[in-house]
Motif scaffolding. Structure first.
Motif, PDB file in Angstrom:
ATOM      1  N   VAL A 299      15.934  25.103  11.401  1.00 32.53           N
ATOM      2  CA  VAL A 299      14.875  24.470  10.613  1.00 32.53           C
ATOM      3  C   VAL A 299      15.490  23.959   9.320  1.00 32.53           C
ATOM      4  N   LEU A 300      15.330  22.656   9.057  1.00 33.51           N
ATOM      5  CA  LEU A 300      15.883  22.034   7.862  1.00 33.51           C
ATOM      6  C   LEU A 300      14.771  21.443   7.017  1.00 33.51           C
ATOM      7  N   ARG A 301      15.012  21.392   5.711  1.00 27.73           N
ATOM      8  CA  ARG A 301      14.154  20.629   4.806  1.00 27.73           C
ATOM      9  C   ARG A 301      15.046  19.725   3.977  1.00 27.73           C
ATOM     10  N   ASP A 302      14.710  18.428   3.957  1.00 30.02           N
ATOM     11  CA  ASP A 302      15.515  17.523   3.143  1.00 30.02           C
ATOM     12  C   ASP A 302      14.968  17.477   1.718  1.00 30.02           C
ATOM     13  N   ASN A 303      15.662  16.757   0.849  1.00 30.97           N
ATOM     14  CA  ASN A 303      15.271  16.754  -0.564  1.00 30.97           C
ATOM     15  C   ASN A 303      14.034  15.912  -0.838  1.00 30.97           C
ATOM     16  N   ARG A 304      13.447  15.321   0.217  1.00 29.24           N
ATOM     17  CA  ARG A 304      12.189  14.591   0.089  1.00 29.24           C
ATOM     18  C   ARG A 304      11.015  15.367   0.682  1.00 29.24           C
ATOM     19  N   GLY A 305      11.257  16.591   1.121  1.00 31.17           N
ATOM     20  CA  GLY A 305      10.180  17.446   1.600  1.00 31.17           C
ATOM     21  C   GLY A 305       9.899  17.404   3.079  1.00 31.17           C
ATOM     22  N   HIS A 306      10.633  16.607   3.845  1.00 29.63           N
ATOM     23  CA  HIS A 306      10.436  16.600   5.299  1.00 29.63           C
ATOM     24  C   HIS A 306      11.058  17.860   5.902  1.00 29.63           C
ATOM     25  N   VAL A 307      10.315  18.517   6.807  1.00 31.50           N
ATOM     26  CA  VAL A 307      10.788  19.729   7.474  1.00 31.50           C
ATOM     27  C   VAL A 307      10.917  19.415   8.960  1.00 31.50           C
ATOM     28  N   PHE A 308      12.082  19.688   9.545  1.00 33.67           N
ATOM     29  CA  PHE A 308      12.352  19.315  10.929  1.00 33.67           C
ATOM     30  C   PHE A 308      13.482  20.180  11.454  1.00 33.67           C
ATOM     31  N   GLY A 309      13.837  20.004  12.716  1.00 37.91           N
ATOM     32  CA  GLY A 309      14.918  20.811  13.259  1.00 37.91           C
ATOM     33  C   GLY A 309      15.053  20.666  14.758  1.00 37.91           C
ATOM     34  N   GLY A 310      15.686  21.659  15.371  1.00 37.94           N
ATOM     35  CA  GLY A 310      15.929  21.600  16.802  1.00 37.94           C
ATOM     36  C   GLY A 310      16.036  22.970  17.420  1.00 37.94           C
ATOM     37  N   PHE A 311      15.749  23.027  18.712  1.00 38.93           N
ATOM     38  CA  PHE A 311      15.937  24.244  19.505  1.00 38.93           C
ATOM     39  C   PHE A 311      17.173  24.066  20.369  1.00 38.93           C
ATOM     40  N   ALA A 312      18.139  24.973  20.201  1.00 37.15           N
ATOM     41  CA  ALA A 312      19.361  24.979  21.008  1.00 37.15           C
ATOM     42  C   ALA A 312      19.205  26.043  22.086  1.00 37.15           C
ATOM     43  N   ASP A 377      26.458  17.372   8.511  1.00 40.46           N
ATOM     44  CA  ASP A 377      27.891  17.156   8.366  1.00 40.46           C
ATOM     45  C   ASP A 377      28.599  18.436   7.941  1.00 40.46           C
ATOM     46  N   SER A 378      29.869  18.569   8.382  1.00 35.90           N
ATOM     47  CA  SER A 378      30.661  19.734   7.961  1.00 35.90           C
ATOM     48  C   SER A 378      30.924  19.704   6.465  1.00 35.90           C
ATOM     49  N   ASP A 379      30.861  18.512   5.882  1.00 40.44           N
ATOM     50  CA  ASP A 379      30.862  18.384   4.424  1.00 40.44           C
ATOM     51  C   ASP A 379      29.447  18.751   3.983  1.00 40.44           C
ATOM     52  N   PHE A 380      29.203  20.008   3.848  1.00 43.09           N
ATOM     53  CA  PHE A 380      27.848  20.570   3.860  1.00 43.09           C
ATOM     54  C   PHE A 380      26.954  19.968   2.778  1.00 43.09           C
ATOM     55  N   GLY A 381      25.680  19.803   3.161  1.00 45.32           N
ATOM     56  CA  GLY A 381      24.701  19.309   2.213  1.00 45.32           C
ATOM     57  C   GLY A 381      24.191  17.927   2.512  1.00 45.32           C
ATOM     58  N   LYS A 382      24.819  17.245   3.485  1.00 42.58           N
ATOM     59  CA  LYS A 382      24.347  15.911   3.839  1.00 42.58           C
ATOM     60  C   LYS A 382      24.281  15.785   5.359  1.00 42.58           C
ATOM     61  N   GLN A 398      13.001   8.934  13.626  1.00 42.90           N
ATOM     62  CA  GLN A 398      13.730   9.458  12.467  1.00 42.90           C
ATOM     63  C   GLN A 398      12.961  10.653  11.923  1.00 42.90           C
ATOM     64  N   LEU A 399      13.616  11.803  11.840  1.00 48.29           N
ATOM     65  CA  LEU A 399      12.948  13.039  11.433  1.00 48.29           C
ATOM     66  C   LEU A 399      12.971  13.236   9.924  1.00 48.29           C
ATOM     67  N   SER A 400      13.998  12.793   9.279  1.00 47.17           N
ATOM     68  CA  SER A 400      14.139  12.952   7.829  1.00 47.17           C
ATOM     69  C   SER A 400      13.423  11.813   7.112  1.00 47.17           C
ATOM     70  N   ALA A 401      13.168  12.015   5.814  1.00 46.04           N
ATOM     71  CA  ALA A 401      12.474  10.976   5.040  1.00 46.04           C
ATOM     72  C   ALA A 401      13.295   9.695   4.985  1.00 46.04           C
ATOM     73  N   GLU A 402      14.604   9.839   4.868  1.00 49.30           N
ATOM     74  CA  GLU A 402      15.516   8.702   4.884  1.00 49.30           C
ATOM     75  C   GLU A 402      16.570   8.941   5.947  1.00 49.30           C
ATOM     76  N   GLU A 403      17.109   7.875   6.492  1.00 47.46           N
ATOM     77  CA  GLU A 403      18.079   8.020   7.579  1.00 47.46           C
ATOM     78  C   GLU A 403      19.235   8.925   7.179  1.00 47.46           C
ATOM     79  N   GLU A 404      19.816   8.680   6.026  1.00 46.84           N
ATOM     80  CA  GLU A 404      20.841   9.565   5.460  1.00 46.84           C
ATOM     81  C   GLU A 404      20.130  10.507   4.494  1.00 46.84           C
ATOM     82  N   PHE A 405      20.194  11.795   4.762  1.00 46.77           N
ATOM     83  CA  PHE A 405      19.430  12.721   3.920  1.00 46.77           C
ATOM     84  C   PHE A 405      20.335  13.727   3.212  1.00 46.77           C
ATOM     85  N   ILE A 406      19.795  14.249   2.125  1.00 44.77           N
ATOM     86  CA  ILE A 406      20.424  15.345   1.398  1.00 44.77           C
ATOM     87  C   ILE A 406      19.680  16.623   1.764  1.00 44.77           C
ATOM     88  N   LEU A 407      20.417  17.635   2.172  1.00 42.25           N
ATOM     89  CA  LEU A 407      19.811  18.900   2.614  1.00 42.25           C
ATOM     90  C   LEU A 407      19.324  19.709   1.424  1.00 42.25           C
TER      91      LEU A 407
END
Length: 462
Positions: A299-312, A377-382, A398-407
């Protein structure tokens, strides 16, 4: 007193009564005696149930508006077939038929009762907006019962996201499943559309959680605990969390929905594995906490408040190729609640890699390299969610508020029973048991001298 009404009661009554086992009938009869008897101030020998009596009986366990809806549902029962229920209250026969149809009936039998609970004014079509109001009322009552009856299963109301927001999100999602004349409309159109009884029946048939929630409200609110009553746990057992140290980005209504989408064998428990709030923003820490831990929910939340994620659906492994199977899915929790499942287009379900120059390094689900439906990304935070028009693997937008998101925050939960430890087929390096140290050495370019000292594998696994 065991119910034995004889031939004086209607055929409808006898048909409904036969649904209950002999040992269950005293339970039903006891509830009705409480509703109609002196315990709520009606006096012995009362013949009809009033709304005031029902509200007194339900007290604070059920919201006042849901109590009125239950009463309207009872009043709508027509045991005689004359389409004119008795005035001035609800008869014992009406109460029993209502409970029988709601707890043991088909979608066709529940449909007119639920429609009466929705409309609050009688029969006839209801607006989609009324359906949404009813669903919010039902979910608010469920949360009230979960709290007062201590059905939290180890979860914390105070240390999870606001449940009131989750109620609205889940109510909107459940209402969106409603079809009008067989057509699923956009929510903004649905709210103004007329929904007839057939639409309500179809909705009850397809959205199984409605019956689960209604069953909980009636069984807990009226004290109708039957041997074959609703038994599905609303919330999975929550394990390995110190709530005094942790604040989750999940809310309980959305958790109920998300858990119901998992394979049934994985719905019983969630085990906390990782949070950036506790473990820090470290990709190697993330890998160390999630690898070989069985199926997981991210479960992730980006810096614009969108909450999304995945089931592995399978354990994560660090390797430069896709893994997982078609049980995997992506989801959105905010600003809308949706689940996106396998399209069959490709098998790019899960990807986890680190420390390589020729392949992407990070965690991804769906799509393709550099164009994932969900990528951290392994460069954590984005990360990114590149899905125009939709992700090829899951058909997700697109799950995040912007295509490229900040975690902003990430948490990971293992679901289902913990995986069994497989017996080792070879002597292992100490580095094999510490994924984080292994990853750090790979990142710094240091070789693992113990590789050449291993005994050969008896059988090479893919």
């Amino acid at each position: 007193m065991v119910m034995d009404m004889g031939n004086s009661e209607s055929v409808s009554f006898q048909k409904r009564l036969s649904r209950f086992r002999p040992e269950e009938r005293p339970v039903i009869d006891g509830v009705l005696d409480k509703l109609l008897g002196g315990e709520v101030g009606a006096g012995k020998g009362a013949e009809v149930l009033t709304l005031k009596m029902l509200k007194l009986f339900l007290n604070d366990l059920v919201t006042a508006s849901m109590a009125a809806r239950i009463y309207d549902g009872m009043r709508s029962v027509d045991p005689t077939g004359k389409t004119a229920p008795p005035s001035g209250g609800v008869s014992k026969e009406q109460v029993l038929i209502f409970l029988s149809d709601m707890l043991r009936g088909t979608a066709e039998e529940k449909g007119p009762l639920v429609q009466a609970m929705i409309s609050r004014a009688g029969s006839g079509p209801v607006k989609g907006g009324q359906v949404k109001e009813f669903t919010e009322d039902l979910l608010s009552t469920v949360m009230q019962i979960v709290k007062h009856k201590k059905l939290l299963e180890g979860w914390s109301l105070e240390r999870t996201r606001d449940s009131a927001e989750g109620v609205k999100l889940l109510a909107t999602q459940m209402t969106s499943e409603l079809k009008v004349a067989g057509v699923q409309l956009p929510v903004n159109e649905l709210l103004e559309a007329d929904c007839d009884q057939r639409s309500i029946e179809d909705w009850l048939f397809r959205v199984s959680s409605l019956s689960v929630f209604l069953g909980l409200v009636l069984s807990e609110g009226l004290g109708v605990h039957l041997s074959q009553g609703p038994v599905r746990r609303l919330l999975p057992q929550c394990r390995n969390v110190r709530w005094s140290e942790f604040q989750s980005i999940l809310d309980l209504p959305c958790l109920m929905y998300l858990n119901s989408q998992l394979p049934s064998a994985m719905q019983d428990q969630w085990r906390f594995l990782f949070s950036t709030r506790l473990h820090g923003e470290s990709f190697s820490q993330l890998c160390g906490q999630v690898v070989r831990k069985g199926p997981t929910v991210l479960v992730l939340r980006d810096n614009r408040g969108h909450v999304f994620g995945g089931f592995a659906s399978q354990s994560w492994e660090i390797k430069p190729k896709f893994q997982g199977n078609n049980q995997c899915f992506l989801f959105s929790l905010c600003p809308s609640l949706s689940v996106y499942t396998d399209t069959g287009y490709n098998d790019h379900y899960m990807y986890l890699n680190q420390g390589q120059q020729t392949m992407p390094n990070g965690l991804g689900m769906g799509g393709q390299h550099y164009y994932f439906g969900l990528w951290l990304d392994s460069d954590f935070g984005k990360g990114h969610s590149r899905a125009k028009p939709c992700c090829s693997t899951y058909s997700s937008p697109q799950l995040s508020a912007e295509e490229e998101f900040i975690l902003d925050c990430l948490e990971v939960w293992a679901v289902g029973e913990p995986p069994e430890e497989l017996p080792s087929k070879t002597k292992r390096s100490v580095l094999d048991s510490d994924v984080e140290i292994q990853a750090m050495m790979e990142m710094t370019g240091k070789s693992r001298h113990s590789e050449g000292l291993r005994e050969p594998l008896e059988e090479e696994e893919d």
